[in-house]
Design a protein around this motif. Sequence first.
Motif, short mmCIF file in Angstrom:
data_model
loop_
_atom_site.label_atom_id
_atom_site.label_comp_id
_atom_site.label_asym_id
_atom_site.label_seq_id
_atom_site.Cartn_x
_atom_site.Cartn_y
_atom_site.Cartn_z
N LYS A 1 -0.44 7.17 -13.03
CA LYS A 1 0.37 7.77 -14.08
C LYS A 1 1.82 7.96 -13.64
O LYS A 1 2.73 8.00 -14.48
N ALA A 2 2.03 8.08 -12.32
CA ALA A 2 3.38 8.27 -11.81
C ALA A 2 4.16 6.96 -11.71
O ALA A 2 5.36 6.97 -11.45
N VAL A 3 3.48 5.85 -11.92
CA VAL A 3 4.12 4.53 -11.83
C VAL A 3 4.73 4.18 -13.18
O VAL A 3 4.09 4.36 -14.22
N PRO A 4 5.99 3.70 -13.21
CA PRO A 4 6.60 3.28 -14.47
C PRO A 4 5.73 2.26 -15.20
O PRO A 4 5.07 1.44 -14.56
N VAL A 5 5.73 2.32 -16.51
CA VAL A 5 4.86 1.47 -17.32
C VAL A 5 5.06 -0.01 -16.98
O VAL A 5 4.10 -0.78 -16.89
N ARG A 6 6.31 -0.42 -16.76
CA ARG A 6 6.60 -1.84 -16.50
C ARG A 6 6.00 -2.33 -15.19
O ARG A 6 5.85 -3.54 -14.98
N LEU B 1 0.86 -1.17 0.00
CA LEU B 1 0.00 0.00 0.00
C LEU B 1 0.90 1.23 0.00
O LEU B 1 1.62 1.47 0.98
N THR B 2 0.87 2.00 -1.07
CA THR B 2 1.77 3.14 -1.21
C THR B 2 1.13 4.18 -2.12
O THR B 2 -0.07 4.11 -2.40
N THR B 3 1.92 5.14 -2.57
CA THR B 3 1.44 6.18 -3.49
C THR B 3 2.13 6.00 -4.84
O THR B 3 3.13 5.27 -4.95
N GLY B 4 1.62 6.68 -5.84
CA GLY B 4 2.19 6.57 -7.18
C GLY B 4 3.65 6.95 -7.22
O GLY B 4 4.46 6.28 -7.87
N GLU B 5 4.04 8.02 -6.52
CA GLU B 5 5.42 8.49 -6.54
C GLU B 5 6.36 7.54 -5.81
O GLU B 5 7.54 7.44 -6.14
N GLU B 6 5.85 6.86 -4.78
CA GLU B 6 6.68 5.97 -3.98
C GLU B 6 6.73 4.54 -4.53
O GLU B 6 7.56 3.74 -4.10
N ALA B 7 5.83 4.22 -5.45
CA ALA B 7 5.64 2.82 -5.88
C ALA B 7 6.92 2.17 -6.39
O ALA B 7 7.27 1.06 -5.99
N ARG B 8 7.64 2.83 -7.29
CA ARG B 8 8.83 2.22 -7.88
C ARG B 8 9.88 1.92 -6.82
O ARG B 8 10.44 0.82 -6.77
N ARG B 9 10.16 2.90 -5.96
CA ARG B 9 11.19 2.71 -4.93
C ARG B 9 10.83 1.57 -3.98
O ARG B 9 11.66 0.69 -3.70
N VAL B 10 9.60 1.61 -3.49
CA VAL B 10 9.18 0.58 -2.52
C VAL B 10 9.19 -0.80 -3.17
O VAL B 10 9.65 -1.78 -2.58
N TYR B 11 8.71 -0.88 -4.40
CA TYR B 11 8.66 -2.16 -5.11
C TYR B 11 10.07 -2.73 -5.29
O TYR B 11 10.32 -3.92 -5.00
N GLU B 12 11.00 -1.93 -5.74
CA GLU B 12 12.36 -2.41 -5.99
C GLU B 12 13.06 -2.82 -4.71
O GLU B 12 13.77 -3.83 -4.66
N GLU B 13 12.86 -2.03 -3.64
CA GLU B 13 13.50 -2.37 -2.37
C GLU B 13 12.97 -3.68 -1.79
O GLU B 13 13.73 -4.51 -1.29
#
Length: 469
Positions: free
Chosen positions: A180-185, A146-158
């Motif tokens: 929209k702030a989440v990378p397409v992949r 559970l996160t926000t669009g801007e934080e999604a990539r960082r949290v996912y990768e970590e």
Amino acid sequence: MGKKYESTPGLVALDMLSLVLSYVIGYYVRFRTLEGIFEEQLYRIGIVCLLLIYVCVALRTQFLEGLLERDHASEIWLVFRINCILAVFMALLLYFLHIAGDYSRMFYGVIFVADVSLMALFRCLYKEVLRRYFSVERFARRFLILTTGEEARRVYEELTESVPVDYSLAGMVLLDGGKKAVPVRLRKMVVADRACMYDYIRTSAIDEVFISVKDYPVREIEDVILTLQHMGIVVNVNIQTFGLKTREKALREFGDHSVLTYSTNMFDNTSLFLKRGMDIIGSLIGLAVTAVLLVVIGPMIYLESPGPVIFSQIRIGKNGRRFKIYKFRSMYMDAEERKKELMEQNEMQGQMFKIANDPRITKVGAFIRRTSIDEFPQFYNVFKGDMSLVGTRPPTEDEFLHYTNEQKRRLSLKPGITGLWQVSGRSDITDFDEVVKLDLQYIDNWSVWQDIKIIGKTIWTVIRATGAH
């Protein structure tokens, strides 16, 4: 986050097994025989002292933690250190008992070398077993981010780099709807937003959530935590974004993150290990009885109503997992189709279906239901690990999809063949809310001793054939 799967009694048992085997090897190398190894008081004292020292060292150190995070070389080095500590304490203890000189140096040396080798081997094999076990989807703990669009990539990768091996990521929920702030992949990992996340969690197999947000209203996060907790979901909050004034239940590690874990109950791993042990032993006994019943009851079921003797159906297990349940068939083959016609006669209030004198039940079926014989094939479900001897009754998919948030919490433990509500009236209870109340009472006060008492009451209830239709 993370169960301490590495500190379960399984690892302790393997370490102690390696010590016993090493002791036997040392005795054999010294005397070229195993006769009288545990008949001589001197060597009985030696093995008892060695095992007691190991237990004390294990309880006072972190040698049982981080198993799956270490490579094989690090594991061998750790095992060497463990045996050095055991050797020192063993020597000191035997010295103060004035019997150190009664053991040969060869005996000591062989035990040390053998135990380093065996303990390292057992631990490395145990790690591989754990990795294979948790690679199976139904055994892994499914979690949501559970996160926000801007934080999604960082949290996912970590998290994907550091999450424990016994966890499986089910997807991400964007609390701010910022897809929209989440990378397409990564967009395919987004399964819900703030508006529909409760519906998704309620109808999906989710064990835990991990919350990591910045600059998000604290009051809203508290509401999310309380709602998920009432659903029986374990909640992990990244404490880098929260202060310690919140109502935390436990401080744990989720990958590389420190989190506050919220849950209505946190079960002790040793107790869960004992529960599973009871399930395996009980299911083996039950399967033996089931085989006999199949020979006796099977032909009777078939003769009255030709078709499969064993009835199977998809049911909902722990936290929404689907599995196939097995019973001796007690109804005619068209029972499921006729259920729709009988819905108006449902005697249960809420998300269950039950009527007295159900016309779909055969004469043999009425007997095996009254005596609970129809339940015996479920010992196979217990043996597989989908169910437990004691727990809550698994709902059908239709019932489950109509659950409220609070009702889902009754699935936060494995379903069981019997449970508290079965020995508190069984079919005489006609209100599903009462069933949920008893189920939650069982979950909130669960213990191995409570399971033993329920099993005893179940046997007595079945013998009396009370409360069963």
